[in-house]
Design an enzyme around this catalytic site. Sequence first.
Site, PDB file in Angstrom:
ATOM      1  N   LYS A  35     -10.304  13.714 -15.035  1.00  0.00           N
ATOM      2  CA  LYS A  35      -9.018  13.066 -14.731  1.00  0.00           C
ATOM      3  C   LYS A  35      -9.229  12.007 -13.645  1.00  0.00           C
ATOM      4  O   LYS A  35     -10.300  11.961 -13.017  1.00  0.00           O
ATOM      5  CB  LYS A  35      -8.006  14.125 -14.274  1.00  0.00           C
ATOM      6  CG  LYS A  35      -8.404  14.855 -13.017  1.00  0.00           C
ATOM      7  CD  LYS A  35      -7.480  16.034 -12.760  1.00  0.00           C
ATOM      8  CE  LYS A  35      -8.045  16.889 -11.657  1.00  0.00           C
ATOM      9  NZ  LYS A  35      -7.114  17.286 -10.650  1.00  0.00           N
ATOM     10  N   TYR A 253      -7.261  -5.412  15.271  1.00  0.00           N
ATOM     11  CA  TYR A 253      -5.823  -5.190  15.468  1.00  0.00           C
ATOM     12  C   TYR A 253      -5.580  -4.047  16.442  1.00  0.00           C
ATOM     13  O   TYR A 253      -6.250  -3.009  16.377  1.00  0.00           O
ATOM     14  CB  TYR A 253      -5.154  -4.836  14.137  1.00  0.00           C
ATOM     15  CG  TYR A 253      -5.051  -5.991  13.185  1.00  0.00           C
ATOM     16  CD1 TYR A 253      -4.309  -7.123  13.500  1.00  0.00           C
ATOM     17  CD2 TYR A 253      -5.695  -5.942  11.954  1.00  0.00           C
ATOM     18  CE1 TYR A 253      -4.213  -8.183  12.607  1.00  0.00           C
ATOM     19  CE2 TYR A 253      -5.600  -6.989  11.058  1.00  0.00           C
ATOM     20  CZ  TYR A 253      -4.861  -8.116  11.383  1.00  0.00           C
ATOM     21  OH  TYR A 253      -4.771  -9.151  10.506  1.00  0.00           O
ATOM     22  N   MET A 301      -7.354  -4.883   6.447  1.00  0.00           N
ATOM     23  CA  MET A 301      -7.174  -4.882   4.983  1.00  0.00           C
ATOM     24  C   MET A 301      -8.477  -5.174   4.234  1.00  0.00           C
ATOM     25  O   MET A 301      -8.789  -4.520   3.239  1.00  0.00           O
ATOM     26  CB  MET A 301      -6.100  -5.905   4.593  1.00  0.00           C
ATOM     27  CG  MET A 301      -5.735  -5.840   3.125  1.00  0.00           C
ATOM     28  SD  MET A 301      -4.512  -7.058   2.634  1.00  0.00           S
ATOM     29  CE  MET A 301      -3.040  -6.448   3.380  1.00  0.00           C
TER      30      MET A 301
END
Length: 358
Positions: A35, A253, A301
């Site tokens: 799966k 950040y 990111m």
Amino acid sequence: MPRPLVAITDISAMRFNLALARTMMPGARVWAVVKADAYGHGLGNAFKAFEHADGLSLVELNRAIMLRELGWQKPLMMMEGMFSFDEVDTFQRYQLQPVIHNQVQLDMLQHASGAPLHVHLKVNSGMNRLGFAPAEVQQANQRLQAMPVVSGISLLTHFANAENPSASLTPQRQLQRFTDCTEGITAELSLSNSAAVLLQSQIKCDWIRPGVMLYGGTPGAATAQSFGLKPAMTLQSELISVQQLQPGDSVGYGSVFTADKAMRIGIVACGYADGYPRHALTGTPILVNGVRTRVLGRVSMDMLSVDLSEVFDAEIGSKVILWGDGLPIDEVAAAAGTIGYELMCAVAPRVRRETRED
Ligand SMILES: Cc1ncc(COP(=O)(O)O)c(C=O)c1O
């Protein structure tokens, strides 16, 4: 030249891990659990690597169809069964074996006609997720027995704590409940997940259902390496920038890491939009040029920062292993407060994929 981030699936390692699972439960047949795109390793890769499995087990209907179209002829178990009556027809067309875990699914089968299906009756032995309560099992079995559309019935249950000897709900307790409520039913049994295969060899069953161990991850309790498993995924990238910090300089950040000495840091092309966990803290292990070092500051990111204090030859283009070869995924997961399963499954679609097979 593409972005250097790549997730490499090692088909040989998956094959090796499957063979290892077999040796741990001699005589049992294997449902290889595929799966979630084979736990993030690619269903096409699993199709190749697990060609000697006795069956494949998954939850997504479109992926089961894909396996049939690729040429998989052995059994396919659908671990959550049908979600609506409309799907019964597709299950029949592709000979998919549903797990039947609730009354609504029993009713669906009751109203079905056509090609017969082999089904798996799921018993809730304590996990309290899917399955018939012990008191309902005999009646559910009788209903299934009486249905013309059902050609055969197997039994299964799922362990909650096979990796944790101090849990109060032990596999032994679950097994006792399972045995008591299925008394008198003659059927093949499917019980053990990876943890039970690796740690509960006294539990015997006709079919095992290993997932994470096939991909070289641990279900807990001990490292995958200590069980002899081989990592099947390496997430690899490169340094795309090197910065020199002075004492008091901060990184990234939120400036959550501040240098207390002059140091070099590297910037890696990999971030949370690639599936690297944003909650990985300063100190999360990572390899640069084969040297184990640490993530620094907040993961952004598309990038993350690493400490190059001890990686003297590091430069732009140096190879970075985020997990896999030489760095177990479970170590990275633990440092990020999660489990290897989640990291494997979360590698983002934008990450380039390669396969390795020797
Ligand atoms: C019913 C069932 N069986 C087997 C497995 C495989 O478990 P593991 O990956 O821990 O081996 C899972 C995984 O979630 C499952 O839900």
